[in-house]
Scaffold this active site. Structure first.
Site, PDB file in Angstrom:
ATOM      1  N   HIS A 180       0.823  -1.209   0.000  1.00 53.00           N
ATOM      2  CA  HIS A 180       0.000   0.000   0.000  1.00 53.00           C
ATOM      3  C   HIS A 180       0.857   1.260   0.000  1.00 53.00           C
ATOM      4  CE1 HIS A 180       0.912  -0.780   4.273  1.00 53.00           C
ATOM      5  NE2 HIS A 180       0.884   0.531   4.420  1.00 53.00           N
ATOM      6  N   ARG A 199       9.980  -1.055   3.272  1.00 50.01           N
ATOM      7  CA  ARG A 199       9.811  -0.298   2.035  1.00 50.01           C
ATOM      8  C   ARG A 199      10.255  -1.143   0.840  1.00 50.01           C
ATOM      9  NH1 ARG A 199      12.991   3.926   4.824  1.00 50.01           N
ATOM     10  NH2 ARG A 199      11.557   5.193   6.041  1.00 50.01           N
TER      11      ARG A 199
END
Length: 322
Positions: A180, A199
């Site tokens: 997301h 990340r």
């Protein structure tokens, strides 16, 4: 254990620099923002590095953890002895620029979770949007680990991310493992008490504060992605009154939008009130004002109480599922 008479406990926000942040939290909160892009306001946090502190009353200056250690039963009620810390972390996010493409591990993926931490399932309620607002939530149909890796090599990971244009009031549930990111929105966020983020991509940008790119955790992110989480969109609120706008094993969020008196809180359990619009009064053993941006913890010992609005007030009420 001390004999304590509890009242609605107000906690001021803890601001966080983020390179993707902006200045919109100035319009939502009354406490002055530090200089620079502010991406997060931690509203209720039982974390050592950023501990929420009571703002008013006889318990002023106490951290949330100190309150729990002093009288866990009074704060947590039927949930006493179930958690080591307060189990939720609440925030406002100002996603002025796009966040990194990221994923959080689940509680079961213990090899990726430091000792004493938890996985991270979360949910958002959209408070503000703009013309270029976008939410990426889940993968597109047919994405495989192999195709996602190829898109990373080509710096084109967005081709495998499902996206939609949000509107004010939308609620989005992000189960742990769901890839997301967000852009151009202000949201309220509720999550497990965790700060673990992996990340996958950061759009090839540099942090102006450090002059360097932010570190990526590509291997961990790829390992934690749930490839069954595809095409995630807004949650349909329940038909109950007040409506439930987010529900999971970790949190429940009700939305009150009222002009007349209404009840908040629950018997023998803590609730958190987040005022996103309007103002009014919390009627309890110590009446207090609640206004836009205020965050109050109602200790379990208090039980239910009344909100008396001054015109229209909108409050998000957060509880822990039994």
């Amino acid at each position: 254990m001390e004999d304590i008479t509890y009242y609605p406990l107000r906690f001021p926000p803890i601001y966080q620099y983020r390179l993707w942040g902006g200045r919109k939290l100035e319009h939502l909160l009354t406490e002055k923002l530090p200089d620079g892009p502010i991406g997060e306001a931690w509203l209720l946090s039982d974390r050592d590095e950023h501990a929420s502190v009571v703002a008013d009353g006889t318990l002023k200056g106490k951290t949330l953890l100190q309150l729990l250690r002093q009288d866990e039963k009074g704060i947590m009620g039927k949930f006493a002895d179930r958690f080591d810390r307060f189990p939720l972390l609440l925030k406002f996010l100002d996603c002025n620029d796009v966040l990194s493409v990221q994923v959080h591990p689940s509680d079961e993926q213990k090899q990726y979770i430091p000792k004493g931490e938890h996985g991270k399932t979360e949910g958002w309620v959209v408070l503000e949007t703009q013309d270029d607002s976008l939410i990426y939530a889940g993968l597109t149909v047919g994405t495989t680990p192999q195709s996602l890796k190829k898109s990373l090599d080509k710096h084109n990971v967005a081709e495998h991310l499902h996206s939609f244009k949000p509107k004010n009031g939308d609620s989005i549930f992000i189960k742990a493992g769901t890839i997301h990111t967000l852009k151009g929105v202000v949201v309220f966020e509720v999550q497990e008490n965790s700060d673990i983020t992996f990340r996958l991509s950061d759009w090839n940008r540099t942090d102006k504060k450090t002059g360097k790119p932010r570190p990526l955790q590509v291997e961990q992110a790829l390992a934690c992605i749930d490839y069954d989480q595809i095409n995630i969109g807004p949650v349909e609120p329940s038909p109950s009154q007040p409506p439930v706008v987010l529900s999971s094993d970790y949190f429940t969020v009700w939305k009150h939008s009222e002009k007349e008196a209404f009840t908040v809180g629950g018997a023998d359990e803590p609730r958190v009130l987040v005022c996103v619009s309007g103002n009014g009064q919390i009627e309890s053993n110590e009446n207090c004002q609640i206004k836009k941006g205020n965050v109050f913890l109602l200790p379990a010992q208090m039980g239910a109480c009344q909100i008396i609005p001054n015109g229209l007030i909108e409050i998000l009420e957060v509880g822990i599922p039994s």
